[in-house]
Design an enzyme around this catalytic site. Sequence first.
Site, short mmCIF file in Angstrom:
data_model
loop_
_atom_site.label_atom_id
_atom_site.label_comp_id
_atom_site.label_asym_id
_atom_site.label_seq_id
_atom_site.Cartn_x
_atom_site.Cartn_y
_atom_site.Cartn_z
N ASP A 162 0.76 -1.34 0.03
CA ASP A 162 0.11 -0.01 -0.10
C ASP A 162 0.79 1.28 0.16
OD1 ASP A 162 -1.83 2.03 0.74
OD2 ASP A 162 -2.87 0.56 1.51
N ASN A 205 -12.63 4.84 0.51
CA ASN A 205 -12.10 4.01 1.63
C ASN A 205 -13.04 3.79 2.71
OD1 ASN A 205 -9.74 3.53 0.44
ND2 ASN A 205 -8.39 4.85 1.95
N THR A 208 -7.04 3.53 -1.35
CA THR A 208 -6.74 2.04 -1.05
C THR A 208 -7.95 1.10 -1.66
OG1 THR A 208 -5.18 2.49 0.84
CG2 THR A 208 -6.19 0.31 0.76
N HIS A 229 -2.73 10.84 -0.17
CA HIS A 229 -2.83 10.65 -1.47
C HIS A 229 -4.32 10.91 -1.77
CE1 HIS A 229 -4.75 7.18 0.36
NE2 HIS A 229 -3.63 7.13 1.12
#
Length: 429
Positions: free
Chosen positions: A36, A93, A72, A349
């Site tokens: 990740d 997420n 993610t 991010h």
Amino acid sequence: MKLELFVVLVAVTCATSKPLNKATTGKNKLLLVSFDGFRWDYDQDVETPHFDQLVVDGVKAKYITPPMLTMTSPSHFTTITGRWVEDHEVVHNMMFNTKTNLKVPHKKTLTRSEWWDNGALPLWITAQDQGLKTGSFFFPGGGANYSGQAVNQVVVEEAGHPDDNETEWRQNIDTVMSWFTEEDLDLVTLYYGEPDNVGHAKGPDHPRRIEIIEQIDRTIGYLREAISRHGLNDSLNVIITSDHGMTTVKKRPEVDEIILNKYLNLLQHASFEILDYGGFGILTPRPGQEQKVYDALSNAPNLTVYKKSEMPESFHLAKSERLPPIVVVADLGFNLNSRFIVYVNKGDHGYHNGEMDMKTIFRAFGPNFKRNFLTEPFDSIHIYPLMCKLLQIEPAPHNGSLAVTEDMLQYNGESEQTKVGQMCRSSSF
């Protein structure tokens, strides 16, 4: 007659000219590993002998581009389904419900099937439907059921579980190897939560990030040793990739941080929001307020506001039914804050996937991959049809293309195949 026979033989050969190598016992197996938050250039300022050896022994992409969103869960689910986010509908997420104002943190969504099971079949289920056995170790989406069907072997990461224990990392590899050898699994996905956590906590330029990349490199070395120890060198293909990159968060006194409530009374004009989550935010205006919300937030600096229906086609988000009507994307490094600044992350991010800091890695090795092969950048959505090809299964409907990645594959009799391919291309039949 000889010419006619030659033409027939070449035609038949062309039609069947690309069989993948097989182990003597049947189809080769596949391990997909994700680290990740591994930015595309994280190994360039670190001593990484095992990553360097992968370049010699396998395939490297210059970088790959994750989907919008560079988060993610959405990105991992694009990799495992081959679908754009607007199609698989894992749009954040956090699991959320705009009507009830439900918000569930990322790790607590991992077993919530209603968040993942939206009609897009992940590779685990497609493979199982065709007689293969699969497993998921911590991989996002692996802990859910799809139309009532579960992945054969599953370990789900619990909330609060530490992500950086190197001893445990090796134990996880040992478990996965036993799945391949003792349980005869064909496909396993393995997820590591680093270097994402370090990138958030310390920032991508911190020495601790270098330390965790060195740890990841040692883990790659251990993985290769484990593959040899379990006798899988000739039958296991391995893909190593990630979900997104990481960038340094811009903070005071260098910049003025964005507080969206300065430009819009959120309590008055919004019925739902997730606006304190890195570089990406979503908002549902109250009835009749959409244009006012859009206009007000358009005055905020260092971000771009989109009406969902007017987002660029390249985002592949506009068709989503789950995504709220207003989407906010901050400029690279700027953090979104709704009402006041409580943000402690030094890296993040969620920004535009065209930014180089959001790009990530791709490495692959094994019996079906060429050696010492450098490929041009490509979108992560194309990994899915590649995996289907490696497993020799029919893919579910997807948005990727095998043509993007097929050149990295090694076929039986590669030199002879090249000659046959030349004949096929030059033939007029």
